[in-house]
Scaffold this motif. Structure first.
Motif, mmCIF file in Angstrom:
data_model
loop_
_atom_site.group_PDB
_atom_site.id
_atom_site.type_symbol
_atom_site.label_atom_id
_atom_site.label_comp_id
_atom_site.label_asym_id
_atom_site.label_seq_id
_atom_site.Cartn_x
_atom_site.Cartn_y
_atom_site.Cartn_z
ATOM 1 N N GLU A 43 48.036 50.694 35.912
ATOM 2 C CA GLU A 43 47.790 49.556 35.032
ATOM 3 C C GLU A 43 46.590 48.745 35.508
ATOM 4 O O GLU A 43 45.778 48.281 34.699
ATOM 5 C CB GLU A 43 49.025 48.652 34.958
ATOM 6 N N GLN A 44 46.463 48.578 36.818
ATOM 7 C CA GLN A 44 45.325 47.831 37.364
ATOM 8 C C GLN A 44 44.013 48.550 37.066
ATOM 9 O O GLN A 44 43.022 47.932 36.674
ATOM 10 C CB GLN A 44 45.485 47.635 38.873
ATOM 11 N N SER A 88 43.248 48.303 33.390
ATOM 12 C CA SER A 88 42.786 46.947 33.100
ATOM 13 C C SER A 88 41.311 46.790 33.497
ATOM 14 O O SER A 88 40.511 46.231 32.741
ATOM 15 C CB SER A 88 43.652 45.935 33.849
ATOM 16 N N GLN A 143 39.227 48.608 30.988
ATOM 17 C CA GLN A 143 39.109 47.841 29.748
ATOM 18 C C GLN A 143 38.111 46.696 29.905
ATOM 19 O O GLN A 143 37.337 46.407 28.994
ATOM 20 C CB GLN A 143 40.477 47.309 29.322
ATOM 21 N N GLU A 144 38.124 46.049 31.061
ATOM 22 C CA GLU A 144 37.158 44.975 31.315
ATOM 23 C C GLU A 144 35.733 45.509 31.287
ATOM 24 O O GLU A 144 34.834 44.884 30.724
ATOM 25 C CB GLU A 144 37.449 44.302 32.666
#
Length: 195
Positions: A51-52, A55, A58-59
């Motif tokens: 998930e990290q 994320s 996505q950033e």
């Protein structure tokens, strides 16, 4: 007869075997609980790590979209660069040289034709010399025109590269970082596939 059934106790060896089987079952159940608990923690850790990474990916994607969102503005800046380089180009001199080139080419052709059709040897030779001189001048002017075009091309290339190269470098960096994060996400999830 009912009393006999309730008073019945199995022989000692059978009781011992039943107890050993029970202990084995309990030990097996306990070890499975530990493995499942540990596996759950591993899965949870893997999911959190993934998930990290997702994320972060996505950033990076959002940053890239923001950076490259206005392509028409960037194209306008490139057009502006082209206009500035074009404004520095001596279009009048270029026009004069291309006109001179065409006139010299026509003169060389006419003199060569007249020389070839002349019946007088001395006049044919004189016209041939004039055709040769016009051809040499045409070649000289042609090199000058070529040099002007090359200079324009080089200046335009340098000016556009100065604007494009940093943008391409940023795009390459986004691509490289995204690729790295994608590989990291896959490698983070690999333990899930090995069970």
């Amino acid at each position: 007869h009912d009393k006999q059934l309730t008073d019945y106790s199995p022989p000692l060896t059978l009781r011992f075997r039943s107890s050993a089987a029970m202990v084995f079952r309990l030990a097996l159940l306990f070890s499975l609980a530990v493995v499942v608990g540990a596996s759950h923690k591993d899965v949870e850790g893997t999911v959190n790590s993934t998930e990290q990474v997702i994320s972060a990916l996505q950033e990076k994607g959002a940053a890239a979209n923001k950076r490259f969102a206005n392509v028409s503005d960037f194209n306008d800046k490139l057009d502006e660069i082209g206009h500035r380089v074009e404004a520095d180009f001596d279009a009048q001199l270029y026009s004069e040289k291309t006109k001179d080139f065409a006139e010299l080419a026509q003169r060389a052709s006419e003199k060569a034709k007249k020389s070839a059709s002349s019946t007088n040897a001395s006049i044919a030779e004189e016209l041939g010399d004039e055709a040769e001189a016009a051809l040499q001048n045409m070649t000289k002017v042609g090199f000058e025109v070529d040099a002007m075009e090359k200079d324009l091309h080089d200046k335009l290339h340098v000016a556009l590269a100065a604007k494009l190269d940093p943008e391409v470098a940023v795009a390459d960096k986004f691509k490289s970082e995204a690729s790295h994060l994608q590989k990291k996400a896959h490698s983070t999830m690999d333990p899930l596939y090995s069970w």
